[in-house]
Design a protein around this motif. Sequence first.
Motif, PDB file in Angstrom:
ATOM      1  N   GLU A  47      69.266 -85.128-116.212  1.00 41.48           N
ATOM      2  CA  GLU A  47      70.191 -85.039-115.842  1.00 41.48           C
ATOM      3  C   GLU A  47      71.014 -86.670-115.452  1.00 41.48           C
ATOM      4  O   GLU A  47      70.419 -86.831-114.245  1.00 41.48           O
ATOM      5  N   LEU A  48      72.082 -86.958-115.141  1.00 41.25           N
ATOM      6  CA  LEU A  48      72.950 -87.955-114.469  1.00 41.25           C
ATOM      7  C   LEU A  48      73.590 -87.691-113.837  1.00 41.25           C
ATOM      8  O   LEU A  48      74.891 -86.840-114.231  1.00 41.25           O
ATOM      9  N   GLY A  49      73.804 -87.536-112.292  1.00 37.64           N
ATOM     10  CA  GLY A  49      74.713 -86.967-111.522  1.00 37.64           C
ATOM     11  C   GLY A  49      75.428 -88.495-110.931  1.00 37.64           C
ATOM     12  O   GLY A  49      74.572 -89.688-110.601  1.00 37.64           O
ATOM     13  N   THR A  57      75.753 -87.274-117.430  1.00 38.43           N
ATOM     14  CA  THR A  57      74.921 -86.725-118.375  1.00 38.43           C
ATOM     15  C   THR A  57      76.063 -87.229-120.458  1.00 38.43           C
ATOM     16  O   THR A  57      75.096 -87.815-120.825  1.00 38.43           O
ATOM     17  N   ARG A  58      76.304 -86.605-120.373  1.00 41.83           N
ATOM     18  CA  ARG A  58      77.335 -86.979-121.673  1.00 41.83           C
ATOM     19  C   ARG A  58      77.708 -87.836-121.558  1.00 41.83           C
ATOM     20  O   ARG A  58      78.325 -88.300-123.282  1.00 41.83           O
ATOM     21  N   PHE A  60      76.178 -90.951-121.403  1.00 40.55           N
ATOM     22  CA  PHE A  60      75.758 -91.810-121.701  1.00 40.55           C
ATOM     23  C   PHE A  60      74.193 -90.973-122.326  1.00 40.55           C
ATOM     24  O   PHE A  60      73.431 -90.674-121.915  1.00 40.55           O
ATOM     25  N   PRO A  61      74.420 -90.661-123.852  1.00 39.68           N
ATOM     26  CA  PRO A  61      73.321 -89.605-123.775  1.00 39.68           C
ATOM     27  C   PRO A  61      72.299 -90.939-124.311  1.00 39.68           C
ATOM     28  O   PRO A  61      70.874 -90.855-124.657  1.00 39.68           O
ATOM     29  N   GLU A  62      72.264 -92.351-124.679  1.00 42.02           N
ATOM     30  CA  GLU A  62      71.171 -93.252-125.522  1.00 42.02           C
ATOM     31  C   GLU A  62      70.032 -93.573-124.010  1.00 42.02           C
ATOM     32  O   GLU A  62      68.925 -93.632-123.759  1.00 42.02           O
ATOM     33  N   LEU A  63      71.050 -92.921-122.210  1.00 42.00           N
ATOM     34  CA  LEU A  63      70.118 -93.234-121.482  1.00 42.00           C
ATOM     35  C   LEU A  63      69.466 -92.183-120.900  1.00 42.00           C
ATOM     36  O   LEU A  63      68.395 -92.276-120.419  1.00 42.00           O
ATOM     37  N   VAL A  64      69.418 -90.807-121.437  1.00 44.33           N
ATOM     38  CA  VAL A  64      69.665 -89.339-121.575  1.00 44.33           C
ATOM     39  C   VAL A  64      67.772 -89.932-121.857  1.00 44.33           C
ATOM     40  O   VAL A  64      67.318 -89.422-121.422  1.00 44.33           O
ATOM     41  N   ASP A  65      67.998 -89.997-123.267  1.00 43.45           N
ATOM     42  CA  ASP A  65      66.891 -90.838-124.479  1.00 43.45           C
ATOM     43  C   ASP A  65      66.099 -91.096-124.268  1.00 43.45           C
ATOM     44  O   ASP A  65      64.786 -91.501-123.654  1.00 43.45           O
ATOM     45  N   PRO A 100      86.623 -88.859-123.844  1.00 41.88           N
ATOM     46  CA  PRO A 100      86.073 -87.747-123.616  1.00 41.88           C
ATOM     47  C   PRO A 100      86.220 -87.072-124.984  1.00 41.88           C
ATOM     48  O   PRO A 100      85.492 -86.195-125.608  1.00 41.88           O
ATOM     49  N   ALA A 101      85.552 -87.644-126.348  1.00 40.94           N
ATOM     50  CA  ALA A 101      85.276 -87.434-127.641  1.00 40.94           C
ATOM     51  C   ALA A 101      84.713 -87.912-127.450  1.00 40.94           C
ATOM     52  O   ALA A 101      83.608 -88.612-127.317  1.00 40.94           O
ATOM     53  N   ALA A 102      83.738 -87.069-128.255  1.00 41.22           N
ATOM     54  CA  ALA A 102      81.937 -87.323-127.756  1.00 41.22           C
ATOM     55  C   ALA A 102      81.628 -87.759-129.434  1.00 41.22           C
ATOM     56  O   ALA A 102      80.687 -89.045-129.123  1.00 41.22           O
TER      57      ALA A 102
END
Length: 358
Positions: A47-49, A57-58, A60-65, A100-102
């Motif tokens: 989780e990115l807070g 979190t949503r 920056f998906p590349e950072l989550v991975d 807002p758009a995935a």
Amino acid sequence: MDLPVMPPVKPMLARSVPEVPEAPGMSYEPKWDGFRCVVFRDGDEVELGSRNDRPLTRYFPELVDLLSTVLPRRCVVDGEIVVVTGAGLDFDSLQLRLHPAASRVRKLAEETPASFVAFDLLALGDRDLTGLPFSERRALLADVVDGDLARVHLTPLTTDPVVARDWFTRFEGAGFDGVVAKPDAPYEQDRRVMWKVKHERTADCVLAGFRWHKDGVGVGSLLLGLFDEDGVLHHVGVASSFTAARRRELVEELEPLRRDALEGHPWRGWAEAGASGAASGRVPGGQSRWSAGKDLSWEPLRPEWVAEVRYENVAGGRFRHMSRLVRFRWDREPASCTYGQLEVVAPAELGRLFGGSG
């Protein structure tokens, strides 16, 4: 998720000082121009807070991975999300990531991938590290973050104030805000126990409008403009942070400039078209992902006064943060308020800090 330090965490903060402080045990780091972020990893969960408790979190998906593979399996890391380019840190590109758009988020993650800079370790395994002095937390952080990895960096650190002052000057062109000084103390959430030294300059701007304060009886902010080489007046930011008394005084002072203000006003097109952006150049309004529904309506003023303001830095042709009014300049003509007066700092290569990984 089950960690010894659980979200949300309100990051430790810094208060502004005019020069680099010196004290025994003090450490210094560059001040990053990005999104403050506390990373929570518990196994496969990441989780990115953010500083304001809004999850990142949503976006920056590349950072989550990336962080799910390079950080210890159970940890909490305080740091900054940045976008690094060949010319330095790009805050404008970072702002665009909050979409807002995935589908748009995925596209931008590929085109402008973000990086993460780690500067504190709050938990590791089953240990809550917030009660340890900073020097011990930093040593543990250096053991678990590989500074040579692409797009994950361990922030530079020095205990020498001379080096810190050199960073303050030398790396400004790369987009850094300044320098942060940290005492060798425990981590205290939401408290200003650190110090920050930021760049600050003055500029003479055209006073072209204002917004009412939320109290409805005083001036909340002044709208500022600068002319480009083609004579177009661009909105470059606002001056704010007035006392209650000063807000009321400004209403009376500016009243003469409100009469027939739209007649020939360079932002008339925007004022008449609302948030459609019909005027040429940068204009003072329009909802964005940052405005969050705030009332951005404004009152035009005849652009006849010049306001000297104090600002920190410029990004994308605008003041990066709100400026502060110094005085009105009766000795200056509005036509003289151009972008040419802004100090341009030559970019410094991020490679000076990160080597090849920058």
